[in-house]
Structure formats: structure tokens, C-alpha cells
Design a protein around this motif. Structure first.
Motif, PDB file in Angstrom:
ATOM      1  N   GLU A 157       0.821  -1.207   0.000  1.00 23.98           N
ATOM      2  CA  GLU A 157       0.000   0.000   0.000  1.00 23.98           C
ATOM      3  C   GLU A 157       0.853   1.255   0.000  1.00 23.98           C
ATOM      4  N   ASP A 158       1.960   1.242   0.745  1.00 27.29           N
ATOM      5  CA  ASP A 158       2.863   2.401   0.738  1.00 27.29           C
ATOM      6  C   ASP A 158       3.513   2.566  -0.630  1.00 27.29           C
ATOM      7  N   VAL A 161       0.981   4.077  -3.032  1.00 18.06           N
ATOM      8  CA  VAL A 161       0.795   5.515  -2.804  1.00 18.06           C
ATOM      9  C   VAL A 161       1.981   6.289  -3.359  1.00 18.06           C
ATOM     10  N   GLU A 162       3.196   5.787  -3.136  1.00 21.84           N
ATOM     11  CA  GLU A 162       4.377   6.440  -3.691  1.00 21.84           C
ATOM     12  C   GLU A 162       4.337   6.417  -5.219  1.00 21.84           C
ATOM     13  N   LEU A 164       1.629   6.459  -7.047  1.00 23.67           N
ATOM     14  CA  LEU A 164       0.667   7.482  -7.461  1.00 23.67           C
ATOM     15  C   LEU A 164       1.279   8.877  -7.382  1.00 23.67           C
ATOM     16  N   SER A 165       2.093   9.096  -6.352  1.00 23.66           N
ATOM     17  CA  SER A 165       2.751  10.403  -6.221  1.00 23.66           C
ATOM     18  C   SER A 165       3.680  10.666  -7.389  1.00 23.66           C
ATOM     19  N   ILE A 261      -4.765  12.807  -9.191  1.00 17.21           N
ATOM     20  CA  ILE A 261      -3.912  11.734  -8.691  1.00 17.21           C
ATOM     21  C   ILE A 261      -3.313  12.115  -7.339  1.00 17.21           C
ATOM     22  N   SER A 262      -2.898  13.365  -7.194  1.00 17.90           N
ATOM     23  CA  SER A 262      -2.335  13.822  -5.917  1.00 17.90           C
ATOM     24  C   SER A 262      -3.375  13.734  -4.814  1.00 17.90           C
ATOM     25  N   SER A 265      -3.700  10.115  -3.775  1.00 16.94           N
ATOM     26  CA  SER A 265      -2.563   9.645  -2.985  1.00 16.94           C
ATOM     27  C   SER A 265      -2.507  10.279  -1.607  1.00 16.94           C
ATOM     28  N   LEU A 270      -6.730   5.821   1.985  1.00 10.89           N
ATOM     29  CA  LEU A 270      -6.312   4.992   0.856  1.00 10.89           C
ATOM     30  C   LEU A 270      -5.438   3.830   1.312  1.00 10.89           C
ATOM     31  N   ARG A 271      -4.505   4.122   2.221  1.00  8.69           N
ATOM     32  CA  ARG A 271      -3.619   3.059   2.694  1.00  8.69           C
ATOM     33  C   ARG A 271      -4.408   1.951   3.393  1.00  8.69           C
TER      34      ARG A 271
END
Length: 409
Positions: A157-158, A161-162, A164-165, A261-262, A265, A270-271
Motif C-alpha cells: 500500500e505504501d 501511494v508512492e 501514485l505520487s 492523482i495527488s 494519494s 487509501l492506505r
């Protein structure tokens, strides 16, 4: 003619010569020859007796004869000692080994004697046998708990997210935006979208006309096909302008997509959503069956995935060995050190092997074995004994005759 036959012939010739020249005392020459034949007979008989005494009892005489049988233990000890301490001693073996350039021999074998193909084929065959003996179900059952635990602990999950960033950053966001616009353009041209568009237009028309006749009158000038064509053309124009990097629609679209997207994320939930989805996914997937199937089809199958990689690896290593003097030197030293260490640890096995081999033979078998090995050389002793005896006999006869004549003077 065998040496034994030659020795027997020499003895027989000596005996016949001694008999044939006996009683010829008036002839100096015949007397001298007689003494030569007589001495040859004596020497031949003595050597025949000596040779026979080694392996048996000549003429039935048992005193000091049958040497091998009576001295078996001492002879075996001497053979064992000679084999292990002299002939095959550690130093002698290593002297022979050190003279060989084992690294160069290996290079020649691998490059010019078919060694490369044999090595690769042997390695593939061994690995194939090992893989075929693997119990895929047992391995899968053993590995599954560890893989499940690793997936639980893996921070997917992390990472997502990264990821997506990173996608929200300008170069990536623009590429994805352009990709979406092109996909939208292709979708507009598909028959399925056009049919769906016409169905929705018809539905909207029906809903819209229900409220009044004026609306129905206005819409009567436009059929569904015309409206769908106009919508498609207009949407296509918008999408085309959105692909132009200088167009404001493109710039705003990229910024909006990046912001979208930001925003996703940055969402704190989300996580948690991704983590719970990961847990459910891991629980619902039959990892044991997947692992077992992978082993059956990709490791044990007719075309395992590792086969080309193993062949490439081995051929690469062989090429490096063939073209590297340093590698050959290291291989030479490694093999010699290995041989030296093994000889140091197991050299006593030489004596054990020789002793066990000799102990397996009975007295008769051992005597026959040794006789086969040294019989020819021993027969030469008999031949030489007859020849030397003849020469000595003739010489002594000449000396005696000469002394008698000188004394008579």
C-alpha cells in the motif's frame, strides 16, 4: 618362442652336447667344448632348480623350496610396503601430478574434445533429475505460510501511494493524460460506443419530449443519427485540441489529472483500503495451488524456465575459463591441492587395497599370479645361467690345459 621353451631348449642342448662330447680326451678342442657343455648343463640345472624352488618343490625336494608358499606373509608385507611406501608413495604420486598442467588439459578438453557439450548436458541432466524428484505439493505446502507472511508484511500500500505520487508529477501525468485522450479517441470510433450513444440519445429524447409539444416539435428537426454524429465530431475536436501541448485545454487537463492523482494519494484512508484489499486478496488466492502448478509446469515440465539460463551461464563460464590463463592457473592449483589433500587423508587405503586384493587369493592363485608376472624374466636367468656356465667351463678348461702344458714344460 616363449622364454621358457628357449630355456628348456638351452638346457637340453647343453645336456646333449655334454653327452655327445664325452670320452673325447685325445682332442683338445672336443675336451674344451665338453667342459663348456658340462658347465652349461650344471649352470642350467642349478638355475632351473632355483626358479622352480620359488614356486614349488622341484623333484619333490621340500627343504628350502616352495619359497612363495612358505613366506607368503612376509612377501605380502613386502609387496604392500613397496606399493604404498615406494611405488605409490605420497611424494611419488604428487611428483607425477605436479608435472601435469591440469588447467591447460581442462581447457583443451572443454574447447576441443567435446567437454563443453558434455559438461552442459551433464549439468542439465542432473538438475533435471533433481527437479523431477521434487514433491511439488510438499514444497508448496511448506512455502505457502512464508509467502503469505511475506505478503502481509510487504508494504504494497505504501509503494502504491508512492507510485501514485510519482504519476502525479508533470512528465508522467502528461504522458498518462495523452494516453487517456488517445484511448478516448479510439473509443469514440468504435461501433459499440456509437450504438450506446444512440441508445442514450433516444432515451434522453423520449424523456425530454414528454414535457411538451414544443420540445417535440423542435427536436423533430434532428434525428438520433444527426445528434450522435454531431456529438462524436464535437467530442473528437475537443480530444484533438487536448493533445496539443500549447492548447489551454491540454494544459488544464494535465493539471487537473495531476491534481486528481495527488488528491487520491493524499487521502488518508487509501492506505487502509489498500491494506485490507491486500489481506483479502491474499486470503482468497490459493497460493499453494499456484506454487505447486508453477513447480509442475515451469520447473519440472518438458521446457523448464531455468533451462536456457543454466545453459547460458555454463557456456559463459566455460568461455571465460578457456580464455583466461589466470582461471586455468587457479583451476590447476585447486585440483592439485584437492588431490594432495585427498591423498594425505586416504593414502593408507593404497596399502589396504593391495593387502585385501592379495588376501582374496589362495596360495595357489597367488603363486600363479606372481609366476605370470615374473616368469619371463626368471626364464632369462636360466638361459643366462647356461650361457655363462658354458663360457666359464670353456674358460676354466683352457686355463687348466694351459697350466698343465706350462707345468709340463
Amino acid at each position: 618362442m616363449q622364454k621358457e621353451n628357449q630355456a628348456n631348449l638351452a638346457l637340453a642342448f647343453s645336456v646333449l652336447g655334454a653327452i655327445g662330447t664325452a670320452g673325447q680326451g685325445n682332442s683338445f678342442l672336443l675336451t674344451t667344448v665338453h667342459h663348456g657343455f658340462l658347465a652349461a648343463t650344471i649352470g642350467g640345472l642349478a638355475d632351473w632348480f632355483a626358479v622352480k624352488a620359488i614356486f614349488g618343490r622341484p623333484l619333490g625336494i621340500s627343504h628350502r623350496t616352495d619359497i612363495l608358499r612358505r613366506n607368503r606373509t612376509r612377501i605380502m608385507d613386502a609387496l604392500v610396503s613397496f606399493s604404498s611406501d615406494d611405488l605409490l608413495s605420497r611424494d611419488n604420486i604428487m611428483q607425477v601430478v605436479e608435472r601435469e598442467q591440469i588447467g591447460t588439459l581442462l581447457m583443451e578438453y572443454l574447447e576441443h574434445r567435446g567437454g563443453r557439450e558434455r559438461l552442459v548436458n551433464a549439468a542439465v541432466e542432473i538438475l533435471g533429475h533433481i527437479a523431477s524428484d521434487v514433491d511439488s505439493r510438499h514444497i508448496a505446502r511448506e512455502l505457502t505460510p512464508y509467502i503469505v507472511r511475506a505478503l502481509h508484511d510487504l508494504p504494497l500500500e505504501d509503494s502504491f501511494v508512492e507510485f501514485l505520487s510519482v504519476l502525479a508529477e508533470y512528465p508522467h501525468a502528461e504522458r498518462i493524460f495523452n494516453l487517456l485522450i488517445r484511448m478516448g479517441h479510439r473509443i469514440l470510433q468504435t461501433q459499440a460506443f456509437q450504438e450506446l450513444l444512440r441508445e442514450n440519445i433516444a432515451s434522453i429524447r423520449t424523456e425530454y419530449e414528454r414535457d411538451g409539444m414544443i420540445r417535440a416539435f423542435v427536436l423533430s428537426f434532428f434525428d438520433d443519427e444527426t445528434i450522435a454524429s454531431w456529438f462524436t465530431t464535437r467530442a473528437d475536436e475537443i480530444l484533438q485540441t487536448a493533445l496539443d501541448p500549447e492548447n489551454r485545454r491540454h494544459i488544464d487537463g494535465v493539471e487537473a489529472f495531476g491534481a486528481f492523482i495527488s488528491g487520491i494519494s493524499a487521502d488518508s484512508s487509501l492506505r487502509d483500503i489498500l491494506y485490507h484489499y491486500k489481506i483479502r486478496l491474499v486470503q482468497n488466492i490459493d497460493l499453494e495451488a499456484i506454487i505447486a502448478n508453477f513447480i509442475d509446469t515451469r520447473i519440472q515440465g518438458n521446457h523448464p524456465f531455468w533451462l536456457p539460463y543454466v545453459k547460458e551461464l555454463l557456456n559463459d563460464k566455460v568461455d571465460r575459463f578457456v580464455h583466461s590463463a589466470a582461471w586455468q592457473s587457479r583451476a590447476d592449483r585447486w585440483v592439485k591441492d584437492l588431490i594432495s589433500a585427498e591423498i594425505e587423508k586416504h593414502h593408507e587405503l593404497v596399502a589396504v587395497f593391495v593387502r585385501d586384493y592379495l588376501n582374496q587369493k589362495s596360495d595357489d592363485e597367488l603363486i600363479a599370479f606372481l609366476e605370470r608376472k615374473i616368469r619371463t624374466d626368471l626364464q632369462m636367468i636360466r638361459i643366462n645361467g647356461a650361457v655363462v656356465g658354458a663360457i666359464v667351463g670353456i674358460g676354466l678348461s683352457l686355463l687348466v690345459t694351459l697350466a698343465e702344458r706350462m707345468w709340463g714344460l
